[in-house]
Design an enzyme around this catalytic site. Structure first.
Site, short mmCIF file in Angstrom:
data_model
loop_
_atom_site.label_atom_id
_atom_site.label_comp_id
_atom_site.label_asym_id
_atom_site.label_seq_id
_atom_site.Cartn_x
_atom_site.Cartn_y
_atom_site.Cartn_z
N LEU A 108 5.67 136.54 -66.22
CA LEU A 108 7.05 136.93 -66.49
C LEU A 108 7.64 137.61 -65.26
O LEU A 108 6.94 138.33 -64.54
CB LEU A 108 7.12 137.89 -67.68
CG LEU A 108 6.58 137.37 -69.00
CD1 LEU A 108 7.08 138.24 -70.14
CD2 LEU A 108 6.93 135.91 -69.26
N GLY A 153 1.93 135.78 -68.01
CA GLY A 153 2.76 134.69 -68.53
C GLY A 153 2.42 133.34 -67.92
O GLY A 153 2.61 132.30 -68.55
N ASN A 177 -3.45 139.84 -68.15
CA ASN A 177 -3.74 141.16 -67.59
C ASN A 177 -2.73 142.23 -68.02
O ASN A 177 -2.59 143.26 -67.35
CB ASN A 177 -3.75 141.06 -66.06
CG ASN A 177 -2.42 140.59 -65.49
OD1 ASN A 177 -1.76 139.77 -66.10
ND2 ASN A 177 -2.03 141.11 -64.35
N GLU A 178 -2.02 141.98 -69.12
CA GLU A 178 -0.93 142.87 -69.52
C GLU A 178 -1.33 144.35 -69.56
O GLU A 178 -0.57 145.22 -69.12
CB GLU A 178 -0.37 142.46 -70.89
CG GLU A 178 0.60 141.29 -70.87
CD GLU A 178 -0.06 139.94 -70.68
OE1 GLU A 178 -1.30 139.87 -70.55
OE2 GLU A 178 0.67 138.93 -70.65
C1 LIG Z 1 5.68 143.98 -77.30
C2 LIG Z 1 5.36 143.12 -76.10
C3 LIG Z 1 5.59 143.81 -74.86
C4 LIG Z 1 5.40 143.33 -73.64
C5 LIG Z 1 4.86 142.01 -73.30
C6 LIG Z 1 5.34 141.56 -71.94
C7 LIG Z 1 4.50 140.49 -71.43
C8 LIG Z 1 4.40 140.28 -70.11
C9 LIG Z 1 3.59 139.22 -69.52
C10 LIG Z 1 3.77 139.07 -68.04
O1 LIG Z 1 3.73 137.98 -67.55
S1 LIG Z 1 4.07 140.45 -67.09
C11 LIG Z 1 3.90 139.91 -65.41
C12 LIG Z 1 2.49 140.07 -64.99
N1 LIG Z 1 2.29 139.52 -63.68
C13 LIG Z 1 1.44 140.04 -62.81
O2 LIG Z 1 0.79 141.02 -63.04
C14 LIG Z 1 1.36 139.36 -61.47
C15 LIG Z 1 1.90 140.22 -60.39
N2 LIG Z 1 1.84 139.56 -59.10
C16 LIG Z 1 0.70 139.43 -58.39
O3 LIG Z 1 -0.38 139.81 -58.78
C17 LIG Z 1 0.84 138.78 -57.05
O4 LIG Z 1 2.18 138.81 -56.67
C18 LIG Z 1 0.32 137.33 -56.99
C19 LIG Z 1 -1.20 137.30 -57.12
C20 LIG Z 1 0.96 136.47 -58.07
C21 LIG Z 1 0.73 136.73 -55.61
O5 LIG Z 1 0.25 137.57 -54.58
P1 LIG Z 1 0.84 137.41 -53.10
O6 LIG Z 1 0.86 136.00 -52.69
O7 LIG Z 1 0.11 138.40 -52.25
O8 LIG Z 1 2.40 137.80 -53.25
P2 LIG Z 1 3.00 139.28 -53.37
O9 LIG Z 1 2.21 140.11 -54.30
O10 LIG Z 1 3.23 139.82 -51.99
O11 LIG Z 1 4.42 138.98 -54.07
C22 LIG Z 1 5.49 138.36 -53.36
C23 LIG Z 1 6.79 138.91 -53.92
O12 LIG Z 1 6.88 138.54 -55.29
C24 LIG Z 1 7.07 139.71 -56.11
N3 LIG Z 1 6.41 139.49 -57.40
C25 LIG Z 1 5.12 139.21 -57.63
N4 LIG Z 1 4.89 139.03 -58.93
C26 LIG Z 1 6.08 139.20 -59.56
C27 LIG Z 1 6.50 139.13 -60.91
N5 LIG Z 1 5.65 138.86 -61.92
N6 LIG Z 1 7.78 139.35 -61.19
C28 LIG Z 1 8.68 139.63 -60.21
N7 LIG Z 1 8.34 139.70 -58.89
C29 LIG Z 1 7.06 139.49 -58.58
C30 LIG Z 1 6.42 140.81 -55.31
O13 LIG Z 1 6.92 142.06 -55.71
C31 LIG Z 1 6.83 140.44 -53.89
O14 LIG Z 1 8.18 140.82 -53.76
P3 LIG Z 1 8.77 141.31 -52.34
O15 LIG Z 1 10.16 141.75 -52.67
O16 LIG Z 1 7.89 142.42 -51.87
O17 LIG Z 1 8.71 140.10 -51.45
#
Ligand SMILES: CC/C=C\CC/C=C/CC(=O)SCCNC(=O)CCNC(=O)[C@H](O)C(C)(C)COP(=O)(O)OP(=O)(O)OC[C@H]1O[C@@H](n2cnc3c(N)ncnc32)[C@H](O)[C@@H]1OP(=O)(O)O
Length: 302
Positions: A108, A153, A177-178
């Site tokens: 997400l 997600g 990994n939420e």
């Molecule tokens: C009642 C129910 C309540 C709640 C349920 C809600 C459910 C949620 C489910 C979800 O999906 S939550 C999202 C969880 N996602 C993650 O934990 C992944 C986070 N990201 C990473 O671990 C890494 O970015 C990666 C392994 C995917 C890629 O690594 P790498 O290639 O080293 O890239 P960067 O980490 O440098 O990221 C580049 C850039 O992208 C931004 N970013 C990364 N992930 C997200 C994201 N999920 N959403 C928005 N933006 C994201 C990151 O901040 C970097 O941004 P810059 O501005 O610094 O360029």
């Protein structure tokens, strides 16, 4: 836990997504000898769809750099393109993959669930539900070609597929990994995982927010096959070729029999699930956790 916030749930966006996005399908159908067949690349800005060389198969590629986060736009385009494929009876199977090097999807889009207002959270969550329902109940054969990191997600999206092929690269990981973000995977995320890897493994994986490297993901049953990175898509296509041998009608009814009870769990209380999400995500403590997590991601580079 008091879940009392009441929000208006906008319906305009996802009930009629066609009305929201400009249709950029170029050459969607070509009349050939009186029969309509799909011959060209189509899709939209963030979701490319290309007929594969094998008849009846398309490759859907997500292109939302840098990390294929599931923004509202990407979710909307995904649903639109899936619906087009479902309606075009020439297609029977789809490979889902990514155009972002080393990343299938970061899950997400955290900027959609952090620092916004309740109406936005509601609209976004409805789009997430819609993506899951459409993929999970799709009549098409779906194979995920997981060519990179696949957290949260992104993992959920791959779990909706009928088969998962993952790149055998220890740098990549897959899982829900939420809890590591201080949030809770909703019951339908949990159900999808339980249906794939079983109750005990899910309980452990969900509580600990485990991200499995490919070998462990294969062992636990989260993915079905590991292949070298450059063979992920070709393997997914050859898996589809095997599945195509099964008569569609029997396979579709069987898929529906297996999945409908799980989907009904959400269909019966979609609005309640949205209200729960909005209440939960709007809490100050949850917003703080998400902000800290985003800041950590952004700091990584600095
Ligand atoms: C009642 C129910 C309540 C709640 C349920 C809600 C459910 C949620 C489910 C979800 O999906 S939550 C999202 C969880 N996602 C993650 O934990 C992944 C986070 N990201 C990473 O671990 C890494 O970015 C990666 C392994 C995917 C890629 O690594 P790498 O290639 O080293 O890239 P960067 O980490 O440098 O990221 C580049 C850039 O992208 C931004 N970013 C990364 N992930 C997200 C994201 N999920 N959403 C928005 N933006 C994201 C990151 O901040 C970097 O941004 P810059 O501005 O610094 O360029």
């Amino acid at each position: 836990m008091a879940l009392t916030a009441v929000v208006r749930i906008p319906t305009r966006a996802l009930l009629r997504p066609w009305a929201r996005l400009r249709d950029s399908a170029l050459g969607w159908m070509e009349p050939v000898g009186g029969v309509e067949v799909s011959t060209q690349r189509f899709g939209s800005q963030r979701v490319l769809v290309e007929p594969a060389s094998a008849a009846g198969v398309a490759v859907m590629t997500f292109k939302n750099p840098p990390v294929n986060s599931l923004s509202l736009e990407l979710l909307t385009e995904l649903v639109i393109n899936l619906e087009k494929l479902e309606n075009d009876k020439t297609f029977r199977g789809v490979v889902l993959t990514s155009d972002c090097p080393g990343i299938f999807s970061a899950g997400l889009d955290l900027t959609e669930i952090c620092g916004r207002n309740p109406a936005h959270y509601a609209e976004y969550w409805k789009a997430v539900q819609e993506m899951w329902l459409r993929l999970y109940l799709s009549n098409l054969m779906l194979v995920a070609a997981i060519n990179g990191a696949c957290p949260a997600g992104g993992c959920l999206m791959s779990l909706t597929c009928d088969y998962r092929v993952m790149a055998d690269n220890p740098k990549y990981a897959i899982g829900l990994n939420e809890t590591l973000l201080g949030i809770v995977a909703p019951f339908w995320f949990k159900d999808t995982l339980v249906n794939t890897i079983g109750h005990r493994a899910s309980e452990r994986a969900l509580q600990l927010g485990l991200l499995f490297p490919p070998t462990e993901a294969l062992q636990v049953g989260m993915v079905d096959r590991l292949v070298p990175e450059d063979q992920v898509q070709s393997t997914a296509l050859s898996v589809l070729a095997q599945w195509m041998a099964i008569p569609d009608h029997a396979r579709q009814l069987t898929k529906n029999m297996m999945r409908k009870p799980t989907a009904d769990g959400l269909l019966k209380k979609r609005d309640e699930d949205i209200q729960n999400f909005v209440s939960f995500i709007s809490r100050d403590s949850i917003q703080k956790s998400l902000q800290m997590y985003l800041a950590k991601l952004r700091q990584k580079k600095g």
